[in-house]
Design a protein around this motif. Structure first.
Motif, PDB file in Angstrom:
ATOM      1  N   GLY A 621       3.715   2.194   3.525  1.00 19.34           N
ATOM      2  CA  GLY A 621       3.401   2.943   4.731  1.00 19.34           C
ATOM      3  C   GLY A 621       2.236   2.338   5.481  1.00 19.34           C
ATOM      4  N   TRP A 622       1.335   3.202   5.954  1.00 19.39           N
ATOM      5  CA  TRP A 622       0.203   2.732   6.765  1.00 19.39           C
ATOM      6  C   TRP A 622      -0.749   1.854   5.973  1.00 19.39           C
ATOM      7  N   TRP A 623      -0.908   2.114   4.651  1.00 20.82           N
ATOM      8  CA  TRP A 623      -1.877   1.374   3.846  1.00 20.82           C
ATOM      9  C   TRP A 623      -1.467  -0.084   3.679  1.00 20.82           C
ATOM     10  N   ASP A 624      -0.178  -0.383   3.831  1.00 14.90           N
ATOM     11  CA  ASP A 624       0.286  -1.768   3.746  1.00 14.90           C
ATOM     12  C   ASP A 624      -0.365  -2.628   4.825  1.00 14.90           C
ATOM     13  N   GLU A 625      -0.640  -2.041   5.981  1.00  9.71           N
ATOM     14  CA  GLU A 625      -1.289  -2.819   7.047  1.00  9.71           C
ATOM     15  C   GLU A 625      -2.782  -2.524   7.161  1.00  9.71           C
TER      16      GLU A 625
END
Length: 853
Positions: A621-625
């Protein structure tokens, strides 16, 4: 007994307190700390008892207390100060006014099945609704002319309780709309505005209510009116309740009824934003309205509708999509299809990946994909997952070229950051973060916050979280009939000085809420470490029909009763926005353990980071980026995915334990003589500076405006010019394109030079193309070239458009082009043909591509 008549009774407010009523009905108070303090000051216990509902509180408070407040000069002065601030906000010039000019009316209609604006308007279940609420709040702050459209549920989602065994149960408490920050829409006196939607053999009517979210109106439809049958009055009873027939009825009401409501209100937005596929029937209703208004055929009207429609997909797995059986669609939409004049099969094809499969159901997401000009996923990784998931809508198109962009979710900072942290930001960052939280330069100033001030602020909030958790735990135990001794023992649960890990979200299997319990003995040793103890606070609901999700909750509750866990582990019942605020504001670490890549975005970690918590998460999700080593911790390695879930669970659980043991706990407890863990505080600051400027809804809404809304406005204006001629022309062209696409052929592909080439060699390519009934201007002939991977596929491809060289005597055309062999190794190319028309949003809009074989 039902009454013969109903009347609306409101509180008798003294004249000096009259502004409280209007203030209570504008939900901008939900992100104004002084306004919330004002309401709490009226009666702190009643404020909590009414679920932070100022309308309800003003309705039940005793008159002597109101009279006393009217004589309290301090209270009246605070009220006047809040009213001045709200009036200034409502009337002031906005970012949109300065950038794009004063709008004449709403530009965007934002449709969602749920909106999580505040806990006292409980018409949301989780992340989708909270995101929708934050979207409206940021649009209101920025002055973007938007209107929200949804449904008003009598019982909303559900209240959660746990039995002695830890099994989740659900209760449904009916909402009293007259005691909520809502106003019934009555354009002509006391008669409510009613909207009609045709169902098989009957017409269902819905009244409208309005919630004011700052500058943004949110309209909500409610079928509980006397004109409906008992069953139809219950249509808006429950969010995500009932069977497939209930869902199709609710989604018709949302999509079709919502469009009709806006028209009845005299509102004419240019852009219609479908937040998930639940509202996708709006695209059809808009087309049906355009047909008589502009004298268009259905497919021509659908082009005009598509030009102004945008779609946000939130679901990374097909199982999360509403798909209706063909028989159910025929029951509810045969009459609509007959009106369209396109035939039943063609009508059903709008919701199918394979139009030739008569057994395929009608997917709301596919309908949205087919009828939206632009589509986005809610994170960079989720956009990639969505492109792979929806390849069937664009057969033959390489996944990386499927037209689904990524616009990463965010949060509305002012709704989630605690008052004391907000004051700290204002003191050291200045007030600009309130109006422009996406300015990176502002957030670099977090380094100016003295370590001891930041740590002191955060420590006080951890103390508040622990106190709240204990109160909540006592209440839970009493409701289950626990003994006085058990209730008293709750005071010994948790420690306000201990490293606290928070976990709050929906309990679904892919979120792996129990992964940290993979090795209970190792976890117990971590929690009970004498020098560096750790404690866990969990909260979240499982869907009433999600047995495995409920089992996860039960397992955590049963662990919490064990002697080696009970002082260090708590599960808080009935997770909602109020509980979420305590958690994200008081936790030291925010844990997230989804099975990659099944987390579309997630936003709870963003809320935690904005409050100073540090994220510990799988790279999904967002934590990947968002992940940076200096700003948080990653469970697993970047891009790591496992074919075997058991192997994944074992590997990632052990990595999680190792991070807590070797990195998190030592850093947290490494304090100097001033008792401040300076290394930890520096990581807090790095997280804030990295996460806050990008992962907020002001940035997100601006992305929607720049990448979807404003391009859509230009597209609609172009399609509306000249008597809608471009709509007619494009619809006719697409029909001709589909009829003639099967005529295409490509052969006699030649390239030079041949043999082994050096890097940088220019390769000339020629081929013969048979267009059949199509014209050269209808297509783009391209080379498609790049490295060849071990499986024989072209990867990291580049395309170059070829030019028509000459016509051949047999009616075919010869095309010529070139490309540069830019890398060493195996290299390959092929030829493809794509549709070409200036009115397409892109070459893949028709879903057609021809590859040379």
């Amino acid at each position: 007994m039902k009454p013969t008549q109903t009347i609306t009774v409101v509180a008798t407010l003294p004249e000096r307190l009259q502004p409280l009523q209007e203030l209570a009905h504008n939900l901008c108070w939900t992100w104004n700390h002084e306004a919330m303090d004002l309401f709490q000051r009226i009666d702190p216990e009643l404020w909590e008892a009414t679920g932070h509902n100022p309308v309800r509180m003003l309705g039940v408070i005793i008159q002597p207390r109101l009279n006393a407040l009217a004589r309290d000069e301090g209270f009246v002065a605070q009220l006047e100060r809040v009213v001045r601030a709200v009036d200034g906000y409502m009337e002031g010039e906005t970012w949109y006014d300065k950038t794009h000019g004063k709008p004449p009316g709403p530009l965007v209609a934002y449709f969602s099945a749920e909106f999580g604006v505040t806990e006292c308007l409980p018409i949301y279940s989780g992340g989708l609704g909270i995101l929708a609420g934050d979207h409206l709040k940021s649009a209101a702050e920025m002055g973007i002319p938007i209107v929200g459209v949804g449904l008003l549920y009598r019982v909303g989602y559900f209240h959660q309780f746990l039995n002695e065994d830890g099994l989740q149960g659900e209760t449904f408490t009916p909402n009293d709309f007259y005691d909520m920050p809502l106003e019934r829409v009555c354009p002509s006196g006391d008669r409510p505005l009613l909207v009609d939607v045709q169902f098989p053999g009957r017409t269902v009517r819905a009244q409208a209510w309005r919630a004011q979210v700052g500058r943004v109106p949110l309209y909500l439809l409610d079928t509980d009116v006397p004109e409906n049958s008992e069953s139809d009055r219950g249509l808006t009873w429950q969010l995500y309740g009932g069977d497939s027939e209930t869902r199709i009825q609710q989604e018709m009401l949302l999509g079709i009824g919502g469009v009709r409501l806006l028209k009845a209100l005299g509102l004419a937005p240019t852009i219609y934003h479908m937040n998930e596929g639940h509202s996708a029937f709006l695209a059809l209703e808009r087309a049906f309205q355009f047909m008589p208004e502009h004298r268009l055929g259905f497919m021509e009207a659908l082009e005009l509708s598509r030009a102004g429609n945008v779609f946000t997909t939130h679901t990374p797995v097909p199982a999360g999509i509403d798909v209706f059986p063909p028989q159910l669609m025929e029951k509810y939409f045969r009459a609509y299809a007959d009106r369209s004049g396109v035939g039943w099969d063609r009508f059903l094809a709008l919701g199918r990946q394979d139009p030739g499969n008569p057994g395929e159901g009608f997917s709301m997401a596919v309908l949205a994909l087919h009828t939206a000009a632009t589509t986005n996923g809610v994170s960079r990784l989720h956009a990639r997952v969505s492109r792979n998931m929806w390849q069937g809508v664009w057969p033959g198109v390489p996944p990386e070229e499927i037209p689904i962009m990524g616009i990463t979710n965010g949060i509305h900072h002012r709704s989630w950051i605690s008052k004391d942290m907000a004051e700290l930001y204002i003191r050291y960052l200045g007030p600009r973060w309130l109006g422009d939280p996406s300015d990176h330069t502002i957030w670099q100033n977090v380094q100016k916050i003295p370590d001891e001030e930041l740590w002191g602020t955060h420590s006080r909030r951890r103390e508040r979280l622990v106190a709240f958790a204990r109160r909540r735990l006592k209440s839970q135990l009493r409701s289950r009939g626990a003994s006085p001794a058990e209730v008293a023992a709750a005071e010994e649960t948790l420690d306000p000085r201990t490293l606290t890990i928070g976990f709050g979200r929906r309990f679904a299997t892919y979120k792996r809420s129990t992964m940290i319990f993979y090795n209970p003995d190792r976890l117990a040793s971590i929690l009970n470490n004498r020098e560096r103890p750790v404690q866990l606070i969990f909260a979240g609901k499982a869907h009433p029909r999600d047995g495995p999700g409920k089992d996860m909750i039960r397992r955590i509750v049963q662990f919490a009763r064990k002697e080696n866990f009970r002082h260090r582990l708590v599960f808080l019942e009935d997770y909602d926005a109020a509980v979420a605020r305590y958690l994200v504001q008081g936790a030291d670490v925010w844990l997230n353990t989804p099975r990659r890549p099944l987390e579309a975005s997630g936003t709870s970690g963003m809320k935690a980071a904005a409050n100073g918590a540090i994220n510990l998460s799988v790279l999904d999700g967002w934590w990947d980026e968002a992940y940076r080593p200096e700003a948080g911790w990653a469970i697993g390695r970047p891009g790591e995915e496992f074919p075997d879930p058991n192997t994944q669970d074992s590997h990632e659980a052990n990595h999680l334990y190792k991070i807590i043991e070797e990195e998190i706990a030592p850093l947290f407890y490494d304090v100097g003589q001033d008792t401040v863990p300076n290394g930890w505080v520096q990581k807090m600051k790095s997280s804030m500076a990295s996460v806050c400027p990008f992962f907020n809804t002001n940035r997100m809404v601006r992305d929607y405006l720049d990448r979807m809304y404003l391009p859509g406005v230009r597209r609609v204006e172009a399609f509306s010019a000249g008597g809608f001629e471009r709509c007619r022309r494009l619809a006719a062209w697409k029909a001709r394109l589909r009829e003639g696409w099967g005529d295409l052929g490509v052969d006699r592909i030649q390239s030079s030079p041949q043999g082994e080439l050096t890097v940088g060699t220019k390769v000339e390519v020629r081929c013969r193309v048979r267009l059949g009934r199509l014209a050269p201007g209808d297509v783009s002939v391209q080379t498609y070239e790049g490295r060849v991977d071990p499986s024989g596929h072209i990867v990291e491809a580049r395309t170059v458009e070829m030019e028509k060289a000459h016509a051949n005597q047999d009616g075919t055309l010869t095309y010529a082009g070139s490309f540069v062999a830019s890398e060493a190794g195996q290299y390959g190319f092929t030829i493809r043909v794509l549709p070409k028309n200036e009115d397409l949003t892109g070459p893949f809009e028709p879903g057609l591509v021809f590859w040379a074989v």
